[in-house]
Scaffold this active site. Sequence first.
Site, short mmCIF file in Angstrom:
data_model
loop_
_atom_site.label_atom_id
_atom_site.label_comp_id
_atom_site.label_asym_id
_atom_site.label_seq_id
_atom_site.Cartn_x
_atom_site.Cartn_y
_atom_site.Cartn_z
N SER A 165 0.84 -1.20 0.00
CA SER A 165 0.00 0.00 0.00
C SER A 165 0.87 1.24 0.00
O SER A 165 1.88 1.30 0.68
CB SER A 165 -0.91 0.03 1.23
OG SER A 165 -1.66 1.24 1.25
N LYS B 59 -4.30 -6.77 3.11
CA LYS B 59 -4.31 -5.66 2.15
C LYS B 59 -5.72 -5.41 1.63
O LYS B 59 -6.13 -4.26 1.44
CB LYS B 59 -3.36 -5.96 0.99
CG LYS B 59 -3.38 -4.93 -0.15
CD LYS B 59 -3.11 -3.51 0.37
CE LYS B 59 -2.78 -2.53 -0.73
NZ LYS B 59 -3.73 -2.43 -1.84
N HIS C 281 -7.60 -3.65 4.32
CA HIS C 281 -7.03 -2.30 4.35
C HIS C 281 -7.73 -1.43 3.30
O HIS C 281 -8.12 -0.29 3.57
CB HIS C 281 -5.53 -2.37 4.07
CG HIS C 281 -4.90 -1.09 3.60
ND1 HIS C 281 -5.09 -0.58 2.33
CD2 HIS C 281 -4.07 -0.21 4.23
CE1 HIS C 281 -4.42 0.56 2.20
NE2 HIS C 281 -3.80 0.81 3.34
N ASN C 282 -7.90 -1.97 2.09
CA ASN C 282 -8.55 -1.19 1.04
C ASN C 282 -10.02 -0.95 1.34
O ASN C 282 -10.57 0.10 0.99
CB ASN C 282 -8.40 -1.91 -0.30
CG ASN C 282 -7.01 -1.75 -0.90
OD1 ASN C 282 -6.04 -1.50 -0.17
ND2 ASN C 282 -6.89 -1.91 -2.20
N GLU D 135 -10.09 1.86 3.59
CA GLU D 135 -9.78 3.04 2.76
C GLU D 135 -11.03 3.56 2.06
O GLU D 135 -11.29 4.77 2.03
CB GLU D 135 -8.71 2.65 1.74
CG GLU D 135 -8.31 3.71 0.76
CD GLU D 135 -7.35 3.15 -0.29
OE1 GLU D 135 -7.63 3.30 -1.49
OE2 GLU D 135 -6.33 2.54 0.10
#
Length: 467
Positions: A127, A181, A184-185, A188
Amino acid sequence: MLNTIGVIGLGVMGSNIALNMASKGEQVAVYNYTRDLTDELVGKLNGESIQPYFTVQDFVQSLETPRKVFLMVTAGKPIDSVIEALIPHLEAGDIIMDGGNSHYEDTERRYDELKEKGIGYLGIGISGGEIGALQGPSIMPGGDKDIYEKAAPIFTKIAAQVNGNPCCTYIGPKGAGHFVKMVHNGIEYADMQLIAEAYTFLRERLHLSVDEIASIFETWNQGELKSYLIEITAEILRKEDELTGLPLIDVILDKAGQKGTGKWTSIQAIDNGIPASIITESLFARYISALKEERVHAEGILTGPANSQNHLDKNEWIDYIRQALYMGKVCAYAQGFTQFKMTSELYGWNLPLKDIALIFRGGCIIRADFLNVISEAYQEQADLANLLISPYFAERVQDYQMGLRKVVCEGINAGISFPCLSASLSYYDSYRTGISNANLLQAQRDYFGAHTYERRDLAGVFHTNWQ
């Protein structure tokens, strides 16, 4: 001299990762399926130790053993195609590392297939975008720990550094790195939508100019909301369009794209019974934004509330919005970390939640000051069920919930769509409710489908003949 690592895939991210590795002392071999991107990278070199190759065989033969091949290739079938081209040239003990946004289940499949051939496979969450790739991203490696250790010195060198510590830590087995990940997105997506909703209230309800709102975000970025996304939002709002002289934000078409990771996060949560309503609403907000022509047509047919908005004290409401945004962000991170925790328990991954929070502090898109507090919460209580009940955040949301309530109610009364702010409030109120209305749902299920129910006062499973 043989190269210490090879990079396949020389788009912006791959090229920048290769340059980052070379700047940290690695001898880097590079290869791209089409020669144009290789030539483009070579044209940028200024003494970096990067060597281009134009066949897979030459590329692989240039690497020291055990060979380390880092892929920055589009997720999906292209990854499988590259792996298939590599296999004939690799030996047992060599390592393939996928740094793209692959679905974690694809990573697990590839891990199993390559393990049978004696080839190590790591799914590496990356990231930070193109700047992070070049200057230091947040890195989330998953796979066998002994395989990771062979590549760890490279990753810890190229990762972002916070207080001398690399934003890279071993996440867990098989697809765990790409899973982290992915979520995480999802966080986001939610974070971005919450910021957009705060901006909308400032603009449409308080009638502030773009410059005034930019100043507010700059001020917020000096306090507990300090984060990369708040910082860049202020910069975006300051940008003037060269063609019209208008704020650039006012000429950008209001249709948001997405590349799949937010959708995967929501689907995984739904499949496993994990509440991720804020993340999912942020995804749906992007979907409805794509219906631009329909929305423009509907605007001429459908009406909102009558225009009888009362005057609001600007300074008072700016602070309410700050509180609402902070609480919304806390709820979104709470949902994301709950998804980490529940999935870790489901798969036996033992995800290091306190360390995940720390590696998100630098390089990555959701980096924020309160990640230190999140890490401390899991340091103090490794089995913490939800961030909302950690002492620090419990106190904050107690203080800020009225700000969120006021903003959501005022926005709804003014006809403003608040999918994520309202979802945050609903999540908070649902989570703090000891006795919910699900008893009625269960009674309905038993009535029409004999699905049975449990009782509060007696053990066992019951069914009623309702008719």
